[in-house]
Design a protein around this motif. Structure first.
Motif, PDB file in Angstrom:
ATOM      1  N   HIS A 503       0.899  -1.171   0.000  1.00 36.38           N
ATOM      2  CA  HIS A 503       0.000   0.000   0.000  1.00 36.38           C
ATOM      3  C   HIS A 503       0.926   1.205   0.000  1.00 36.38           C
ATOM      4  O   HIS A 503       1.296   1.704   1.056  1.00 36.38           O
ATOM      5  CB  HIS A 503      -0.887   0.024   1.257  1.00 36.38           C
ATOM      6  N   ARG A 504       1.366   1.618  -1.162  1.00 37.84           N
ATOM      7  CA  ARG A 504       2.356   2.699  -1.214  1.00 37.84           C
ATOM      8  C   ARG A 504       2.005   3.727  -2.275  1.00 37.84           C
ATOM      9  O   ARG A 504       1.407   3.391  -3.299  1.00 37.84           O
ATOM     10  CB  ARG A 504       3.751   2.133  -1.546  1.00 37.84           C
ATOM     11  N   MET A 505       2.463   4.946  -2.005  1.00 39.06           N
ATOM     12  CA  MET A 505       2.348   6.014  -3.006  1.00 39.06           C
ATOM     13  C   MET A 505       3.750   6.206  -3.582  1.00 39.06           C
ATOM     14  O   MET A 505       4.684   6.536  -2.855  1.00 39.06           O
ATOM     15  CB  MET A 505       1.856   7.300  -2.335  1.00 39.06           C
ATOM     16  N   ILE A 506       3.923   5.926  -4.861  1.00 33.45           N
ATOM     17  CA  ILE A 506       5.239   6.095  -5.496  1.00 33.45           C
ATOM     18  C   ILE A 506       5.071   6.995  -6.715  1.00 33.45           C
ATOM     19  O   ILE A 506       4.266   6.698  -7.611  1.00 33.45           O
ATOM     20  CB  ILE A 506       5.852   4.727  -5.905  1.00 33.45           C
ATOM     21  N   ALA A 507       5.821   8.105  -6.717  1.00 33.57           N
ATOM     22  CA  ALA A 507       5.774   9.093  -7.818  1.00 33.57           C
ATOM     23  C   ALA A 507       4.341   9.513  -8.123  1.00 33.57           C
ATOM     24  O   ALA A 507       3.910   9.555  -9.282  1.00 33.57           O
ATOM     25  CB  ALA A 507       6.460   8.524  -9.060  1.00 33.57           C
TER      26      ALA A 507
END
Length: 696
Positions: A503-507
């Motif tokens: 569960h990640r926000m990348i770019a």
């Protein structure tokens, strides 16, 4: 270079350390006319032990190849080490050999490394003959050794020669010759070291009944393998020697029996019959099944075979690399076709082409100016100069007809040593030198640390000591060595099922994925981490699941949670996962897989594994109790004890950590009268006190 393939014998001399392999090789070279004088191991004058370390220690460390003629055949002979630290040299040679002569000491019999090399020969299906050496020594016992080949090695020894007398000249019945049971003749050998003669005479009267009994025993065994022999026996007709040899050859090639000969190589007794046995009973390349390999570049791999014929496409296996600044020499066994100099070949395992600039006949460590050849045909062994990328175990083949042969597998290293170069110039020299040594020795592992230290791992204390001496003596490096350390491993204690998540926000993009795995410990050998994909076909798309599986495999090649040691004995099963089209990509699957692996290690319970060694100790009876007491202090388990006359053999299983410097301790316990060999046995859980040293 044209040699009749039916007349080639690719053989190895294999045995426990000090059984007399190199002395047998020397005597063979002398008898064949390839040498004018017999070299001696103790004086460092042997042909195959040309390295200064070998001459100083009086042992073989590097396999050496010599080629010579004997009567009608051409023999490519590999002399291999007996010390377990250099077992990789035996492994690579047996992979490419067609037959072997196994040497046993008549005094010590079947020893630890005898068992190891016999198992290796079984694994590669190598037919063999046995030579019971050193029958002129105190305590020699021919029958006991034959019994041990049967009982301890599960072989089927077939005695074709018996000794006349056993023991040194001053005893009541000294060893003075052998009886050939096939021709029923007494063979004696002149005491002059430079004689190549064999005196053939009648069997002494007091030995005739014994010789007849042994011959009957030999024929009884052979009747099971030859209808012709059986029919002649039932009709009570005389059995011709040629028919016995024919039946014996067929049974040996089928690995049903192992002909047993005897003698004393040091005194030149009984080696000519061994050479005859190589000619009569060991296979030429055409006597063996075609070599098998895999197809290359196809989705569904299929098995391909190549016959030992010049008409087939060329294929060969690199089994040894001798590094040199002017260009490495690759030892290649050519299985099919013709390998030509100034040609290009394919290395299918690396998918690249290699130049074959020059071909050389191999003769120990030397390059003879007359040894350069234009081509080498199927079934032969050759030294290749010009290849740059190929290493031990690589296939080379015709560029138009690719085939990938089975590679050579080597055992895991068990011991490490840190090296520190004095400055950055020395660091570059050290890295270049270690790269060169790694090409030569596939069991040498090198890891460069961020602290400036380089860690080298090997098969034992002697292995590392030899490497250390080479770096200092041969390459004159200015480096500092630290004490050897045990190479531990890590695993888990129990099976767990976990879900890894992303569960990640990348770019600026929200990523989501879940991967569910089962991680469990597996019993048996020190196998690396295996990853199996059991995810449902209608679940996560294949390309995404493939990324997860690759990430799990990469994680399995990393270290554990106790001290970062390599992971072994773990099976990871991928059970499924979750995804959605908007937020799941390859990155998300890899993050979730990595998270699942970490959770599995954590929840599965950390276990530190230490290498356990198998020790075989031979000691006079008087010191038996001292050894048992000392072994128990070293956390050893006594697996077996046997009595051999006035000697006791002890098999013990002990942690490597407790065995540093054991050879010195053994000498002081027995006043220098005991001998010992050790080999890696398994990895087992380390006790809490050892684990604590890494957790502090």
């Amino acid at each position: 270079m044209s040699r009749q393939i039916e007349k080639i014998r690719n053989i190895g001399i294999i045995a426990h350390i000090d059984a007399g392999k190199t002395t047998v090789t020397e005597r063979m070279l002398f008898l064949s006319g390839a040498k004018h004088r017999v070299g001696e191991v103790d004086k460092g004058t042997t042909e195959t032990d040309s390295d200064p370390e070998e001459q100083q220690r009086g042992i073989t460390i590097y396999a050496a190849c010599v080629t010579f003629n004997w009567k009608d055949v051409i023999i490519n002979l590999l002399d291999t080490p007996g010390h377990v630290d250099f077992t990789a040299e035996v492994e690579r040679c047996l992979r490419v050999l067609d037959g072997a002569v196994v040497v046993f000491s008549a005094r010590e019999g079947v020893e630890a490394q005898s068992e190891t090399v016999w198992r290796q020969a079984d694994r590669y299906k190598v037919p063999r003959v046995a030579f019971v050496n050193k029958l002129d020594r105190e305590g020699a016992n021919f029958e006991a050794v034959v019994g041990q080949i049967s009982d301890r090695l599960h072989g089927n020894p077939l005695v074709i020669e018996i000794p006349v007398g056993q023991g040194p000249p001053h005893t009541s019945n000294p060893f003075r010759g052998v009886i050939d049971l096939i021709d029923l003749k007494f063979l004696t050998f002149p005491t002059d070291r430079d004689s190549r003669d064999v005196n053939i005479g009648e069997i002494p009267e007091d030995m005739q009944l014994e010789a007849q009994a042994w011959r009957e025993q030999m024929l009884e065994k052979l009747y099971s393998y030859s209808n012709e022999l059986m029919e002649l026996a039932l009709e009570e007709k005389p059995i011709p020697s040629d028919l016995i040899r024919k039946a014996l050859r067929e049974a040996t090639l089928a690995m049903q029996v192992q002909p047993v000969l005897c003698g004393s190589a040091l005194h030149g007794i009984g080696v000519q019959p061994v050479l005859d046995a190589v000619q009569y009973y060991l296979p030429s390349p055409v006597d063996l099944p075609p070599v098998e390999g895999e197809s290359v570049g196809e989705k569904n791999k299929k098995t391909i075979t190549r016959k030992a014929s010049n008409d087939e496409p060329m294929c060969g296996l690199v089994f040894k690399v001798l590094p040199a600044k002017t260009g490495d020499i690759h030892w290649v066994r050519v299985y099919s076709g013709v390998l030509k100099s100034n040609s290009r070949v394919l290395n299918p395992g690396k998918d690249l082409k290699e130049n074959v600039a020059q071909l050389w006949q191999i003769h120990a460590q030397k390059k003879d100016k007359d040894g350069q050849v234009d081509s080498i045909e199927a079934g032969d062994i050759v030294g290749v100069i010009g290849m740059r990328q190929s290493i031990t175990g690589d296939t080379i083949c015709d560029t138009r007809e690719p085939i990938l042969l089975e590679t050579i597998k080597f055992p895991e290293t068990v011991i490490s040593m840190a090296i520190e170069p004095e400055n950055s110039t020395e660091r570059k020299k050290l890295n270049d030198t270690l790269d060169m040594l790694k090409r030569q020795d596939p069991t040498l592992h090198v890891v460069s640390g961020e602290t400036g230290q380089t860690l080298i791992s090997g098969m034992g204390e002697l292995h590392l000591e030899v490497m250390k001496n080479r770096l200092l003596r041969d390459f004159a490096l200015n480096v500092k060595f630290h004490k050897p350390q045990v190479s531990y491993r890590e695993t888990i204690d129990h099976a767990v099922e976990v879900v890894g998540e992303c569960h990640r926000m990348i770019a600026g993009q929200q990523l989501f994925a879940k991967v569910r795995i089962k991680m469990e410990p597996v019993q048996g050998a020190a196998s690396p981490v295996t990853v199996l994909n059991f995810s449902p076909v209608d679940g996560v798309p294949p390309e995404l699941m493939t990324a997860a599986v690759e990430e799990l495999k990469a994680a399995g090649e990393g270290g554990g949670h106790i001290a970062g040691f390599p992971l072994i004995k773990i099976r990871v099963s991928v059970l499924g996962g979750e995804w959605n089209p908007e937020q799941t990509d390859i990155r998300a699957m890899k993050i979730a897989a990595s998270d699942a692996f970490e959770k599995g290690l954590e929840q599965g319970g950390k276990v530190l594994l230490e290498p356990i060694m198998k020790l075989d100790i031979v000691t006079p009876d008087d010191y038996h109790g001292d050894f048992v007491g000392d072994l128990q202090r070293r956390r050893a388990i006594i697996a077996r004890t046997d009595n051999r006359g006035t000697l006791t053999t002890i098999e013990a299983h002990a942690p490597l950590k407790e065995l540093f410097g054991y050879s010195s301790a053994m000498r002081s316990l027995s006043q220098g009268r005991a001998s010992c060999s050790m080999e890696p046995l398994m990895y087992a859980p380390a006790p809490p006190e050892v684990v604590k040293t890494f957790e502090m």
